[in-house]
Design an enzyme around this catalytic site. Structure first.
Site, short mmCIF file in Angstrom:
data_model
loop_
_atom_site.label_atom_id
_atom_site.label_comp_id
_atom_site.label_asym_id
_atom_site.label_seq_id
_atom_site.Cartn_x
_atom_site.Cartn_y
_atom_site.Cartn_z
N SER A 161 54.37 61.84 -4.32
CA SER A 161 55.70 61.34 -3.99
C SER A 161 56.73 61.75 -5.06
CB SER A 161 55.63 59.82 -3.80
OG SER A 161 56.79 59.34 -3.17
N ASP A 256 54.28 60.49 7.81
CA ASP A 256 55.14 60.30 6.64
C ASP A 256 56.55 60.81 6.93
OD1 ASP A 256 56.23 60.09 4.10
OD2 ASP A 256 54.84 61.49 3.15
N HIS A 288 52.45 57.92 4.32
CA HIS A 288 52.76 58.27 2.93
C HIS A 288 51.75 57.67 1.95
CE1 HIS A 288 55.51 59.79 -0.08
NE2 HIS A 288 55.59 58.61 -0.67
#
Length: 319
Positions: A161, A256, A288
């Site tokens: 991320s 995601d 995610h």
């Protein structure tokens, strides 16, 4: 009298007008381990810069063959630049598993976070950690886990991320400034936090999600020129072709909101004139950072195995 709320960014933080920051997740920490019960991996904490407080958790395998040098992964945790640390149980579990599978040394960086420390401070902290790691290859290096056990010609950056965003931007910096004392072979990015002014793919029908991500970025980096900032949108970066490594591995997840950006990154990198190899792996039906939330699921385990294969790919360095 309770402080008055300035703004809230669910599910991450609340910020109050008196400057107080309340983190709503990612606050739990665990100590390092002299021998993780499940993997045997050892870990310890070190301070990189007493002045800034930048620190790291180091990991090494249970056993290392005499005179054997291992790859080094400098890892950057996720959390939207707002939450999580290098000392959370989430990353302790994940990196223990990765170190056991891949047989490598890890420096997991604890950089300063927004909103107390806006970007680019997190990038600068991460670069300081990279430079510290490389400095251990020199005569003046004092950290035995790196000095004695790392092959500095086999360095990798990785992250999930926001941490994947950092990994990319550190590789761009290597391309611009070099890495004296080390060789960056590749970067691994899991569900990278990239964005841009113009919607792509499914973003065109997810305007609410776009608004949230855009607000997050501008609160993280108030000095940013906007959503096509090269820090956030690598496709807009004229220096993309100078990415300072030869291999890139990107993981995305079907559900995601950042999925399309991962694919777009790979396409942009391929068109930029960069001369390396890029590979992308998509997990169907997943969201995610599912591999952190469900670390024992088969697809999560497959990601760890794929990463291990990636860092041990170079001929003559199979472990």
């Amino acid at each position: 009298m309770d402080s008055e709320l300035a703004y809230e960014l669910p599910p991450f933080i609340r910020v109050y007008k008196d400057g107080k920051v309340e983190r709503l997740m990612g606050t739990e920490i665990v100590p390092p381990s002299s021998s993780d019960p499940a993997t045997g991996v050892q870990s310890k904490d070190i301070v990189i810069s007493p002045e800034t407080g930048v620190s790291a958790r180091l990991y090494k395998p249970k056993t290392i063959s005499p005179n054997k040098k291992l790859p080094l992964l400098v890892y950057f945790h996720g959390g939207a630049f707002f939450v999580q640390t290098a000392f959370s149980p989430t990353y302790q579990h994940f990196l223990n598993s990765l170190v056991k599978e891949a047989n490598l040394i890890v420096v997991s960086v604890d950089y300063r976070r927004a909103p107390e420390h806006h970007l680019p401070i997190g990038y600068d902290d991460s670069w300081a950690a990279v430079k510290w790691a490389v400095s251990q290859s020199t005569v003046g290096g004092h950290e035995a886990w790196l000095k004695d056990h790392v092959d500095f010609d086999l360095m990798f950056f990785g992250g999930d991320s926001a941490g994947a965003n950092i990994a990319h931007n550190m590789a761009i910096r290597v391309g611009s400034e070099g890495l004296d004392g080390g060789n960056l072979v590749g970067i691994v990015m899991m569900h990278p936090y990239f964005w841009g002014k113009d919607p792509i793919g499914s973003e065109e029908t997810s305007m609410e999600v776009r608004a949230v991500i855009e607000r997050f970025w501008l609160l993280t980096c108030p000095s940013s020129p906007g959503l096509d900032d090269p820090w956030l949108n690598p496709a807009s970066d004229p220096k993309l072709s100078c990415l300072g490594c030869k291999r890139v591995l990107v993981f995305v997840a079907e559900r995601d909101a950042l999925r399309d950006r991962g694919w777009f990154y790979c396409e942009a990198l391929g068109k930029s004139g960069w001369g390396g190899e890029v590979e992308i792996v998509e997990a169907q039906g997943e969201d995610h950072v599912f591999h952190l939330e469900k670390p024992n699921c088969e697809k999560g385990k497959d990601m760890v195995k794929k990463m291990a294969s990636f860092v041990n790919q170079d001929k003559g360095h199979g472990l």
